[in-house]
Motif scaffolding. Structure first.
Motif, PDB file in Angstrom:
ATOM      1  N   ASN A  72       0.854  -1.184   0.000  1.00  0.00           N
ATOM      2  CA  ASN A  72       0.000   0.000   0.000  1.00  0.00           C
ATOM      3  C   ASN A  72       0.897   1.243   0.000  1.00  0.00           C
ATOM      4  O   ASN A  72       2.098   1.164   0.277  1.00  0.00           O
ATOM      5  CB  ASN A  72      -0.990  -0.018   1.177  1.00  0.00           C
ATOM      6  CG  ASN A  72      -0.307   0.174   2.520  1.00  0.00           C
ATOM      7  OD1 ASN A  72       0.305   1.212   2.800  1.00  0.00           O
ATOM      8  ND2 ASN A  72      -0.422  -0.823   3.397  1.00  0.00           N
ATOM      9  N   GLU A  75       2.976   2.045   3.274  1.00  0.00           N
ATOM     10  CA  GLU A  75       4.034   1.053   3.474  1.00  0.00           C
ATOM     11  C   GLU A  75       5.150   1.246   2.449  1.00  0.00           C
ATOM     12  O   GLU A  75       6.337   1.114   2.766  1.00  0.00           O
ATOM     13  CB  GLU A  75       3.458  -0.358   3.367  1.00  0.00           C
ATOM     14  CG  GLU A  75       4.487  -1.451   3.629  1.00  0.00           C
ATOM     15  CD  GLU A  75       3.908  -2.850   3.514  1.00  0.00           C
ATOM     16  OE1 GLU A  75       4.635  -3.807   3.843  1.00  0.00           O
ATOM     17  OE2 GLU A  75       2.745  -2.994   3.086  1.00  0.00           O
ATOM     18  N   LEU A 134      -6.312   5.801   1.436  1.00  0.00           N
ATOM     19  CA  LEU A 134      -5.396   6.082   2.545  1.00  0.00           C
ATOM     20  C   LEU A 134      -5.103   7.578   2.632  1.00  0.00           C
ATOM     21  O   LEU A 134      -4.767   8.090   3.694  1.00  0.00           O
ATOM     22  CB  LEU A 134      -4.082   5.315   2.357  1.00  0.00           C
ATOM     23  CG  LEU A 134      -4.183   3.783   2.403  1.00  0.00           C
ATOM     24  CD1 LEU A 134      -2.878   3.149   1.963  1.00  0.00           C
ATOM     25  CD2 LEU A 134      -4.559   3.311   3.805  1.00  0.00           C
ATOM     26  N   GLU A 188      -2.986   2.985   9.277  1.00  0.00           N
ATOM     27  CA  GLU A 188      -1.850   2.347   8.597  1.00  0.00           C
ATOM     28  C   GLU A 188      -0.548   3.054   8.937  1.00  0.00           C
ATOM     29  O   GLU A 188       0.495   2.399   9.117  1.00  0.00           O
ATOM     30  CB  GLU A 188      -2.074   2.360   7.077  1.00  0.00           C
ATOM     31  CG  GLU A 188      -0.939   1.781   6.260  1.00  0.00           C
ATOM     32  CD  GLU A 188      -0.623   0.323   6.580  1.00  0.00           C
ATOM     33  OE1 GLU A 188       0.510  -0.108   6.272  1.00  0.00           O
ATOM     34  OE2 GLU A 188      -1.491  -0.389   7.129  1.00  0.00           O
ATOM     35  N   ARG A 191       0.647   1.899  12.242  1.00  0.00           N
ATOM     36  CA  ARG A 191       1.153   0.524  12.122  1.00  0.00           C
ATOM     37  C   ARG A 191       2.583   0.526  11.590  1.00  0.00           C
ATOM     38  O   ARG A 191       3.447  -0.196  12.089  1.00  0.00           O
ATOM     39  CB  ARG A 191       0.243  -0.288  11.194  1.00  0.00           C
ATOM     40  CG  ARG A 191       0.533  -1.783  11.186  1.00  0.00           C
ATOM     41  CD  ARG A 191      -0.462  -2.532  10.312  1.00  0.00           C
ATOM     42  NE  ARG A 191      -0.159  -2.379   8.906  1.00  0.00           N
ATOM     43  CZ  ARG A 191       0.718  -3.159   8.249  1.00  0.00           C
ATOM     44  NH1 ARG A 191       1.351  -4.137   8.882  1.00  0.00           N
ATOM     45  NH2 ARG A 191       0.941  -2.980   6.964  1.00  0.00           N
ATOM     46  N   GLN A 192       2.831   1.360  10.600  1.00  0.00           N
ATOM     47  CA  GLN A 192       4.166   1.434  10.014  1.00  0.00           C
ATOM     48  C   GLN A 192       5.184   2.044  10.978  1.00  0.00           C
ATOM     49  O   GLN A 192       6.335   1.605  11.036  1.00  0.00           O
ATOM     50  CB  GLN A 192       4.133   2.244   8.705  1.00  0.00           C
ATOM     51  CG  GLN A 192       3.406   1.563   7.565  1.00  0.00           C
ATOM     52  CD  GLN A 192       4.018   0.230   7.183  1.00  0.00           C
ATOM     53  OE1 GLN A 192       5.236   0.046   7.239  1.00  0.00           O
ATOM     54  NE2 GLN A 192       3.180  -0.724   6.811  1.00  0.00           N
TER      55      GLN A 192
END
Length: 202
Positions: A72, A75, A134, A188, A191-192
């Motif tokens: 994505n 990421e 996103l 996200e 998370r990264q």
């Protein structure tokens, strides 16, 4: 032989700095005569110029490989930052900072190439992030590409320590992503960041 000289020069330039490494140093490390190096490169400046072009090509080949993995968008950006860290982990001082300080003509020539390549990568990433929901849609992609490019190159040009540069690049990436992110994107992003922090600790 020409490619071998460039490869060895890159190793030494990144490890010891562009200014510190002499043609004698390269010849000694390769166990060849300095005359052999001058057969292919009539000056250290030409060797630095060819070496930085080779580094540029390697960087963008690696970026293409990362993009082809279909991560994505968020990421993908973190993977690119990680790639830079790995490629330049042997460097104590930022190569871009060194070039600007000691070899401004080579720096400016390289910058003119990087402008187009990097902006294209940033633009494609934003378009991908919008499609993946996103990133928001209600902003100028051109302006955000320009903002990110300016920030990234500013810290590269003005930060001597490679370790400090890695830290700042991650902070700039977080700033850039938060400015565009949807709620899904923020999840996200967190998370990264967590994954990146875990990798630094381990």
């Amino acid at each position: 032989m020409r490619d071998k000289i460039i490869s060895k020069a890159i190793d030494l330039f990144l490890k010891l700095g562009f200014k510190s490494v002499s043609m004698n140093d390269i010849a000694y490390e390769m166990q060849i005569s300095k005359k052999t190096i001058y057969k292919y490169f009539d000056s250290k400046e030409l060797l630095i110029s060819e070496s930085t072009k080779s580094i540029h090509n390697a960087v963008h080949e690696n970026i293409k490989k990362i993009i082809s993995k279909n991560c994505n968008a968020i990421e993908e950006n973190f993977e690119i930052i990680k790639m830079f860290k790995e490629m330049f982990k042997m460097a104590n001082s930022s190569p871009v900072y060194q070039l600007k300080k000691h070899y401004p003509n080579i720096f400016n020539a390289l910058l003119s190439i990087e402008v187009y390549e990097c902006k294209k990568v940033f633009e494609q990433n934003i378009e991908k992030g919008i499609q993946q929901e996103l990133y928001r849609k209600d902003f100028s992609i051109e302006h955000y590409v320009s903002f990110y490019y300016t920030l990234i190159f500013s810290i590269n040009e003005n930060t001597s320590s490679e370790k400090e540069l890695n830290k700042l690049e991650l902070e700039v990436l977080e700033y850039h992503t938060r400015a565009m992110a949807t709620e899904k994107g923020i999840i996200e992003l967190k998370r990264q960041i967590q994954f990146s922090n875990d990798c630094r600790i381990s």
